[in-house]
Design a protein around this motif. Structure first.
Motif, short mmCIF file in Angstrom:
data_model
loop_
_atom_site.label_atom_id
_atom_site.label_comp_id
_atom_site.label_asym_id
_atom_site.label_seq_id
_atom_site.Cartn_x
_atom_site.Cartn_y
_atom_site.Cartn_z
N THR A 307 0.83 -1.21 0.00
CA THR A 307 0.00 0.00 0.00
C THR A 307 0.86 1.26 0.00
OG1 THR A 307 -1.72 -1.19 1.22
CG2 THR A 307 -1.86 1.21 1.20
N ALA A 308 1.89 1.27 0.87
CA ALA A 308 2.77 2.44 0.92
C ALA A 308 3.55 2.61 -0.38
CB ALA A 308 3.74 2.29 2.10
N GLY A 309 4.01 1.50 -0.94
CA GLY A 309 4.72 1.59 -2.21
C GLY A 309 3.84 2.13 -3.32
N GLY A 310 2.59 1.68 -3.38
CA GLY A 310 1.67 2.19 -4.38
C GLY A 310 1.34 3.65 -4.17
N LEU A 311 1.24 4.05 -2.89
CA LEU A 311 0.94 5.45 -2.58
C LEU A 311 2.08 6.36 -3.02
CD1 LEU A 311 -1.25 7.16 -1.17
CD2 LEU A 311 0.05 6.92 0.94
N LEU A 312 3.31 5.95 -2.75
CA LEU A 312 4.46 6.74 -3.15
C LEU A 312 4.58 6.80 -4.67
CD1 LEU A 312 7.13 5.53 -0.55
CD2 LEU A 312 6.01 7.76 -0.63
N THR A 313 4.37 5.66 -5.32
CA THR A 313 4.46 5.63 -6.78
C THR A 313 3.41 6.51 -7.42
OG1 THR A 313 5.31 3.37 -6.67
CG2 THR A 313 4.46 4.12 -8.79
N ALA A 314 2.17 6.41 -6.91
CA ALA A 314 1.11 7.25 -7.47
C ALA A 314 1.40 8.72 -7.24
CB ALA A 314 -0.22 6.87 -6.82
N GLY A 315 1.98 9.08 -6.08
CA GLY A 315 2.30 10.47 -5.82
C GLY A 315 3.41 10.99 -6.72
N LEU A 316 4.45 10.17 -6.92
CA LEU A 316 5.56 10.60 -7.76
C LEU A 316 5.14 10.77 -9.22
CD1 LEU A 316 8.46 8.41 -6.31
CD2 LEU A 316 8.17 10.88 -6.06
N LEU A 317 4.26 9.90 -9.68
CA LEU A 317 3.82 9.94 -11.08
C LEU A 317 2.63 10.87 -11.29
CD1 LEU A 317 4.12 6.15 -12.04
CD2 LEU A 317 5.78 7.99 -12.44
N GLY A 318 2.08 11.41 -10.20
CA GLY A 318 0.94 12.30 -10.32
C GLY A 318 -0.36 11.60 -10.65
N HIS A 319 -0.44 10.30 -10.32
CA HIS A 319 -1.66 9.54 -10.59
C HIS A 319 -2.66 9.71 -9.45
CE1 HIS A 319 0.52 6.55 -13.49
NE2 HIS A 319 0.40 7.77 -13.98
N ALA A 320 -3.91 9.42 -9.75
CA ALA A 320 -4.95 9.41 -8.72
C ALA A 320 -4.73 8.20 -7.80
CB ALA A 320 -6.31 9.34 -9.37
N PRO A 321 -5.30 8.21 -6.60
CA PRO A 321 -5.18 7.04 -5.71
C PRO A 321 -5.61 5.76 -6.43
CG PRO A 321 -6.17 8.87 -4.54
CD PRO A 321 -6.06 9.30 -5.97
N LEU A 322 -4.90 4.69 -6.16
CA LEU A 322 -5.13 3.42 -6.85
C LEU A 322 -6.36 2.71 -6.29
CD1 LEU A 322 -1.43 2.22 -6.97
CD2 LEU A 322 -2.74 3.29 -8.81
N THR A 323 -7.29 2.34 -7.17
CA THR A 323 -8.51 1.65 -6.74
C THR A 323 -8.16 0.31 -6.11
OG1 THR A 323 -9.70 2.68 -8.57
CG2 THR A 323 -10.75 0.79 -7.51
N GLY A 324 -8.82 0.02 -5.01
CA GLY A 324 -8.58 -1.23 -4.31
C GLY A 324 -7.41 -1.19 -3.37
N LEU A 325 -6.67 -0.06 -3.38
CA LEU A 325 -5.49 0.06 -2.52
C LEU A 325 -5.59 1.28 -1.61
CD1 LEU A 325 -3.02 -1.77 -2.25
CD2 LEU A 325 -1.75 -0.16 -3.68
N HIS A 326 -5.97 2.43 -2.19
CA HIS A 326 -6.03 3.67 -1.41
C HIS A 326 -7.41 4.31 -1.41
CE1 HIS A 326 -1.89 3.64 -3.47
NE2 HIS A 326 -1.72 3.16 -2.25
N THR A 327 -8.34 3.77 -2.15
CA THR A 327 -9.65 4.41 -2.27
C THR A 327 -10.63 3.84 -1.25
OG1 THR A 327 -10.22 2.80 -3.98
CG2 THR A 327 -9.37 4.92 -4.72
N VAL A 328 -11.70 4.58 -1.02
CA VAL A 328 -12.73 4.14 -0.08
C VAL A 328 -13.40 2.87 -0.61
CG1 VAL A 328 -14.90 4.76 1.04
CG2 VAL A 328 -13.11 6.49 0.70
N PRO A 329 -13.53 1.83 0.21
CA PRO A 329 -14.11 0.56 -0.28
C PRO A 329 -15.64 0.61 -0.30
CG PRO A 329 -13.44 0.34 2.00
CD PRO A 329 -13.04 1.73 1.60
N ASP A 330 -16.19 1.33 -1.25
CA ASP A 330 -17.64 1.55 -1.25
C ASP A 330 -18.34 1.03 -2.49
OD1 ASP A 330 -16.56 3.30 -3.02
OD2 ASP A 330 -17.45 5.11 -2.15
#
Length: 397
Positions: A307-330
């Motif tokens: 989760t932390a690795g995906g969060l850092l990668t998404a932040g560095l690349l300017g991507h939105a939060p990754l579904t299923g990893l950082h988003t609200v499970p709704d």
């Protein structure tokens, strides 16, 4: 591996333990979501947003099976230790060493990681969230350690006695509006029910199929009635924000559900023993049991690392939060995406296992293996040595 397995080992108990471990790991990975909110990490559960997935918690909440197997193995092991003349203190020390020695590297790694994150400006709230996820499995070890140390006292307690304690505590707590702290009496009493049941099976032999079916169907029916008419939550795991949890502390519904699981587990013993005669099936179960504590302790860390690795990668690349990893499970999209992340969680867990599995072997176990090897080694015959008067004397080696 088959050759190294003692002939009297009950492989079905190892299989039940392996199923219980997989249930805990997959359950945590499926119902735990780390969501970034206002710059901090918070835990969300899909069960809080998608109540239709509540039956998932019935499949993956397998703690009663852990305690059933633990009570059976502890009662049988303690009886064998007494037969060997081994003292209770040494037996308890050996079992607790296996439980707690693998905890040391986990605490060390997370103390270091926490210091680094604080130095990097990670908010306290996020650290608290991560710490709770990592340390929450330790309550199970503390309860199991206490019951193990008390095995001579509790091994002959009938499971109905702790069940009666849970019933009366819930009656006072929920029916008579008693104090909330009273519920914590159920923490030892609730898990004593399957533990004492396992010890009873070790002492008296296997349950008859009719008794096992009674446990399964009766426990399931009681749980259904408690959820439908007594106000107990339908989820068998905790849901953030819910007013009552079936696990924190255990409720009567959790205990009756555990009785149903115990009945099902007893019914599976025969088929599992037949299936595990196959070397490949037994190898898979044995491998998981050899690293059971490592898997149990590090599976949350593996999920956090991905989760932390995906969060850092998404932040560095300017991507939105990754579904299923950082988003609200709704929604169902989150569930499908989370299933896709499970292989990465498993890969991270394999890395943790390779790094820290060595701590699962205690010095006592190594001594035990050496003692077993010595017992099976050929006994040396008499040697002949010249005596002081020139004659030879026989001496046993």
């Amino acid at each position: 591996m088959v050759a190294a397995t003692p002939p009297g080992r009950d492989r079905a108990l190892d299989a039940l333990r392996a199923f219980a471990i997989l249930g805990v790991v997959l359950g945590h990975w499926l119902v735990t979501a780390l969501v970034v909110d206002s710059g901090t990490l918070n835990v969300e559960s899909p069960l809080g947003h998608l109540p239709e997935f509540t039956p998932v918690s019935w499949v993956f909440q397998t703690l009663a099976v852990f305690f059933l197997v633990g009570g059976h193995v502890a009662a049988r092991g303690h009886a064998a230790a007494r037969a060997r003349g081994e003292g209770h203190g040494r037996w308890v020390a050996a079992r607790l060493a296996r439980l707690f020695r693998p905890v040391l590297p986990l605490l060390g790694v997370w103390l270091l990681a926490s210091a680094v994150m604080l130095g990097c400006g990670v908010p306290w709230q996020s650290l608290y969230t991560l710490g709770r996820l990592v340390l929450s499995p330790l309550w199970f070890l503390l309860v199991l350690a206490a019951l193990t140390a008390a095995t001579p006292l509790v091994a002959r307690v009938h499971p109905l006695w702790p069940l009666a304690v849970v019933l009366h505590v819930d009656l006072i707590r929920f029916g008579l509006d008693g104090p909330e702290w009273l519920g914590w009496l159920n923490l030892p009493a609730g898990w004593l029910v399957p533990y004492c049941l396992g010890a009873l099976l070790a002492r008296r032999g296997p349950l008859a199929p009719a008794a096992a079916w009674t446990l399964l169907l009766g426990g399931a029916a009681a749980t259904g009635l408690l959820v439908a008419f007594a106000g107990y939550p339908g989820s068998m795991v905790g849901v953030p924000g819910a007013p009552v949890s079936n696990l924190n502390p255990p409720t009567l519904a959790a205990v009756t559900f555990g009785l149903a699981q115990s009945g099902g587990a007893v019914l599976l013993l025969g088929p599992l023993r037949r299936a595990l005669r196959r070397p490949l099936a037994w190898a898979a179960v044995a491998l998981l049991n050899l690293c059971a504590m490592t898997v149990f302790l590090w599976h949350q860390t593996a999920m956090i690392a991905v989760t932390a690795g995906g969060l850092l990668t998404a932040g560095l690349l300017g991507h939105a939060p990754l579904t299923g990893l950082h988003t609200v499970p709704d929604g169902s999209a989150w569930v499908l995406a989370r299933l896709g992340w499970l292989p990465l969680f498993a890969g991270a867990l394999l890395i943790c296992g390779a790094a820290f599995h060595a701590y699962e072997r205690t010095a006592y176990e190594r001594t035990g293996h050496e003692r077993t090897a010595t017992a099976h080694a050929p006994k040396p015959g008499p040697s002949r040595k010249p005596g002081p008067d020139g004659r030879t004397e026989a001496r046993r080696a």
